[in-house]
Design a protein around this motif. Structure first.
Motif: not given
Length: 146
Positions: A16, A22, A25-26, A80-81, A84
């Motif tokens: 992230l 990642n 997109w995140a 979202t996180l 993930l």
């Protein structure tokens, strides 16, 4: 009634981080600020294409970034996180736990932030048989190995 967690920025240390897979997109386009930071009292272990952080000795450091979602995107980014990282509040099957920590920015400021640490069963396995990432910086360790 369930109380919402604090709306803290996120300390990210693996995929992230800005420039990593990642993040694209995140997080891209949904943050108000991103800056280098580190946390103390944590160890970093190599994983299958991404690292794991665990609680560690006070002198251990993990390098990453402090990411502040935009106010309008905060709830979506947190959800979202959480997905993930396979995190659901109170779920005993969590791979990671989202916990508050103190991140230290490059200018010395300390900021309270969320971090995803390996949940207790995984953390115990990593400490017993995992491969520590020397220096606590995942992208730097990959660059050195490559």
């Amino acid at each position: 009634m369930t109380s919402e967690p604090e709306r803290l920025p996120f300390f990210v240390y693996g995929t992230l981080r800005p420039g990593e897979a990642n993040h694209a997109w995140a997080l891209r386009g949904r943050t108000a600020a991103e800056e280098p930071a580190r946390i103390g009292g944590a160890l970093l272990f190599d994983g299958p294409g991404y690292p794991y952080a665990t609680a560690g000795p006070a002198d251990a450091v993990v390098h990453g970034a402090l990411v502040r979602p935009r106010d309008t995107d905060y709830d979506e980014v947190r959800a979202t996180l959480d997905r993930l990282e396979d995190y659901a509040p109170g779920d005993p099957e969590n791979l990671y736990e989202r916990v508050p920590t103190e991140a230290v920015c490059a200018d010395g400021r300390t900021v309270r932030a969320w971090v995803y640490l390996a949940a207790a069963p995984l953390a115990a396995r990593l400490r017993a048989t995992g491969t520590p990432i020397e220096g606590g910086d995942w992208p730097a360790s990959r660059a050195a190995a490559g």
